[in-house]
Motif scaffolding. Sequence first.
Motif, short mmCIF file in Angstrom:
data_model
loop_
_atom_site.label_atom_id
_atom_site.label_comp_id
_atom_site.label_asym_id
_atom_site.label_seq_id
_atom_site.Cartn_x
_atom_site.Cartn_y
_atom_site.Cartn_z
N UNK A 68 0.78 -1.23 0.05
CA UNK A 68 -0.16 0.07 0.17
C UNK A 68 0.81 1.27 -0.09
N UNK A 80 -5.58 5.43 2.31
CA UNK A 80 -4.27 4.99 3.10
C UNK A 80 -3.42 6.06 3.18
N UNK A 82 -9.81 3.82 -1.70
CA UNK A 82 -9.30 3.16 -0.43
C UNK A 82 -7.72 3.35 -0.61
N UNK A 83 -6.97 3.44 -1.69
CA UNK A 83 -5.77 3.74 -1.77
C UNK A 83 -5.39 5.23 -1.26
N UNK A 86 -4.22 8.74 5.63
CA UNK A 86 -4.10 8.19 7.13
C UNK A 86 -2.75 7.94 7.34
N UNK A 87 -1.78 7.37 6.46
CA UNK A 87 -0.69 6.94 6.78
C UNK A 87 0.86 7.61 6.34
#
Lengths: 591, 591
Positions: free
Chosen positions: A348, A560, A556-557, A563-564
């Motif tokens: 990811x 990610x 969704x990617x 968030x990260x």
Amino acid sequence: MSYTAPTRDMQFVLNEVLEVSSSDVPGYGELEPDFTSAILEEAGKLARDVLAPLNASGDREGCRLENGVVYTPEGFKAAFEAMKAGGWNGLDLPEAYGGQNLPTIMYTAVGEIFVSANMAFNMYQGLTHGAVGTILAHGTEAQKATYAPKMISLDWTGTMNLTEPHCGTDLGQIRTKAEPQDDGSYRITGQKIFISAGDHDMAENVVHLVLAKAPGGGEGTRGISLFIVPKFLVHEDGSLGRRNGVSVGKIEEKMGIHGNATCVMNYDGAVGYLLGELHRGMSAMFTMMNEARLAVGIQGYAVAEPAYQAAVTYAKERLQGRAVTGAENPSGPADPLIVHPDIRRNLMDQKSFLEGARAFVLWGAALLDRAHRSDDAAAEGLISLLTPVIKGFLTDKGFEAAVNAQQIFGGHGYIEEQGMSQFARDARITMIYEGANGVQALDLVGRKLAADGGKPVMAFFEIVKGFIKENEGDEALNADFLEPLKAASKDLQAAGMYFMAEGMKNPNAALSGSYDFMHLFGHVCLGLMWARSAKAAQAALANAAADRAFYETKLATGRYYMARQLPLTATHLARIRSGAEPVMSLPAEAF
Amino acid sequence: MSYTAPTRDMQFVLNEVLEVSSSDVPGYGELEPDFTSAILEEAGKLARDVLAPLNASGDREGCRLENGVVYTPEGFKAAFEAMKAGGWNGLDLPEAYGGQNLPTIMYTAVGEIFVSANMAFNMYQGLTHGAVGTILAHGTEAQKATYAPKMISLDWTGTMNLTEPHCGTDLGQIRTKAEPQDDGSYRITGQKIFISAGDHDMAENVVHLVLAKAPGGGEGTRGISLFIVPKFLVHEDGSLGRRNGVSVGKIEEKMGIHGNATCVMNYDGAVGYLLGELHRGMSAMFTMMNEARLAVGIQGYAVAEPAYQAAVTYAKERLQGRAVTGAENPSGPADPLIVHPDIRRNLMDQKSFLEGARAFVLWGAALLDRAHRSDDAAAEGLISLLTPVIKGFLTDKGFEAAVNAQQIFGGHGYIEEQGMSQFARDARITMIYEGANGVQALDLVGRKLAADGGKPVMAFFEIVKGFIKENEGDEALNADFLEPLKAASKDLQAAGMYFMAEGMKNPNAALSGSYDFMHLFGHVCLGLMWARSAKAAQAALANAAADRAFYETKLATGRYYMARQLPLTATHLARIRSGAEPVMSLPAEAF
């Protein structure tokens, strides 16, 4: 190693994020999905069938110098013929000289594809593109007529000669001399090193652009001029004459890009022709360097794309261990690697970076087109600001991604046969050449940030703020994308404020944080691109688009990344605010 | 490339931070500064004069397999004789078998020095040390008598054979078979890959420790036993007999550590002897793996030390550009690189990491000594907890440091001749072997954190808290060191709490953050070591120590780490708290 061009994702960015065909940039009207798709698919085919199969073999074989002649790896010559036949080098170059005059955004997308397939090979074309662009920007009509058609067609290739053994970044120190002759030409004498595609066996002629000092220019960079020095002199009718006084001293043994001949070039009274104004060589060379920096930024992430593709395949096929939540392949001896959370985390990281980088670079190319085709000074200022971010951030993160992809393979990733080492070794150079990334950070903070009274950076913040304001009513977008983007952008502004307040008193306070600022900026850019991509994906889903899985994956990617990755901006800001003291306090002898 | 052992810094850690000679660990009393200094200086001499000069040539030449015989690079054999003559392999091994029975902390410090000088070369010794340690821990008296003296003296070397083509981490899948014979021995048949130091021309015999499946053990790892399989069989009198049925299939072409022969080993009915209990091979192998994981953690930072030293030299010598605050070398053509803030930032990242890592590893070795020599279960639990952090964090950061050192050289760093590429290529393996770093993170979060009811991790927090409490009256220490340490430690605790709360419901919520947790933990460990080092340096300065510059440098370097590295813990925590959703939400086919 197999490679599939990410044409679907490119189409998404072009049509749905940037909405190119409805843009008012001249020439963008023709960028309809069918048209762009045809180009990208064709490039993808060449990449998959011709270039990618030569990537590993080119790395193993490398280039060799025999009796003064440089030989490229087996198969490169035929591949180069295929590249020529496709007219790829002229995609965005003037029709008058044999190009196709398409927007640079198309050349950029195609460039990613070719780099992914075979970075070392693609440099022969890429450097030619930059060199002919410089001749077109600064050459006389006669020079353009002599060199441009042959270079656009790739019958001749080009190089860029800056570095000398004792100086790279600090070009004011160069020693290569240009002596004026009675006929208006010059004699060039000196040694240049690290010349990519410096010589080879795939073209009839090699046109070197060489920085040298002609008499009367004064000290430092003011004394530098730019010269055209062809390997074979060119007669007035365009036919090739005698060999010029330039030769290859050696081919460097490098960590990677073995398929590209990195040469020591010796100039021994070689005939050279002034390109652009006397003693204004640096500004002419900047035309080439700016394009080259963007090109290297593209390399940075593009080289990581095939590494990611290989890692995904391996993670799905390699059976090792069991999912912690229960076997997912109970009839097999073990589950595939991809069930494991840390393998996911790694993949990811790569995927969210690669797609964000692609959108960022294509946006950058769109700005470049707007700047050139609409003579838009604001766009020019913005892409000038973003160029060191594209180069520095995307190459650092691209190398990291390639190393991460290698990691998925465990011990097999360290074995040359598997091909993963090559991606990491090749990616490594992108952090170094065309201005090491520390120099990009210096350019960003020391020059670009304050350029034009800070207008470009203000414009950037307006774009971010405008996007947030326009969309904050959208709850889903707001929580997952706009809030993190707002926080990251605030960190970037705070960093800028710190530089303004402290940098005035002590320039080291700003420059100690320059590298972190470049990364902070990069994360905000990718955050913006992800927010824009998410909006486009949401719209497609709301419009009941056929390809739901693509858009859901996109969202969704993006989540990610937000968030990260975006939380890193806080660390970069904390470092920046720690100022010069931790960085500068030791005397040199304490190291 | 030249290398100077950092013996001064090692002395500081041993004598002033860990205060070894006043420790109550049996054997530590003799670790007086004069004694330890003599050992470290001697090791430094061997490293500088014998090992380091073979590092680059060993990389260039590599190992070769000819007619079944493995040849190491020119000069390795003579260097190995020097290593043997010094008795270095037996430094911390039992006197009964020819060792010197010194504490492991001394072997650890010496190990750093040898790895820095020549990592690929040192692996021949390092693997032997691990193998003989396993025989000493699990062998019969007869096995110990047969193998230990010869292996401690390095007349024979050792290897560790786990991986097979289809499995590395997931050893339950191994296929190598052990068939029991009437005489109590076994016949071993199968293929092992990635066997470091698998064969070579520097020792009379190679003793392979091989994992294989004997009948009756059941499925998976339960069926695995460990066997001693010597290259040459050993007669009862200790003399060598016939060649055993083990051969080298090939030597792998790798990204780095070319001087070490990484072999495919083919076992074809080779005679093997059970080591330890039948079907308990995994637990016996863990003895070796735990030591190996610590050893790889040492490699991780040790390989970056000579890269740092080279980068410092280059930064002081290479003249490029001018200091932004005014020329510092006005009579020269330019200032040295080291005047530039971003070069400093890069060097300080390396320096602050290397010294922190050194202190961390020596503390780890002291815990190991306490565990073994005092039979201290708490120390055993703590080092068991810290082992994956030492392995995973120090190798990730060591690679980053080596890459950073390479970056200082600009284009010259990419040329193999300069030697900087080798450090990056060699460092890369440390993130992979002995359990890829993702596996270390899994071990840490999935196993070590909850081990013994969480006692070890509680003990760790108590150490951090205790140190802060004990010293918070010291204002200088408090602001620069204890406050950042407290914040970082709080982040670590919060991450642990998150795992406890969420991991119970969904193990993926914990495992999605495992890698970040490993890094978060690593930063807290280095923060603790820097706080302890700062306290020791302050004390020395207060006591009017002679070498003021050393202690002031130590404080400044520590402040750098605290100000610029510890803020990363907040990002790691934010990622951990984002949980499983961003990491796990895509179906496998979406990648």
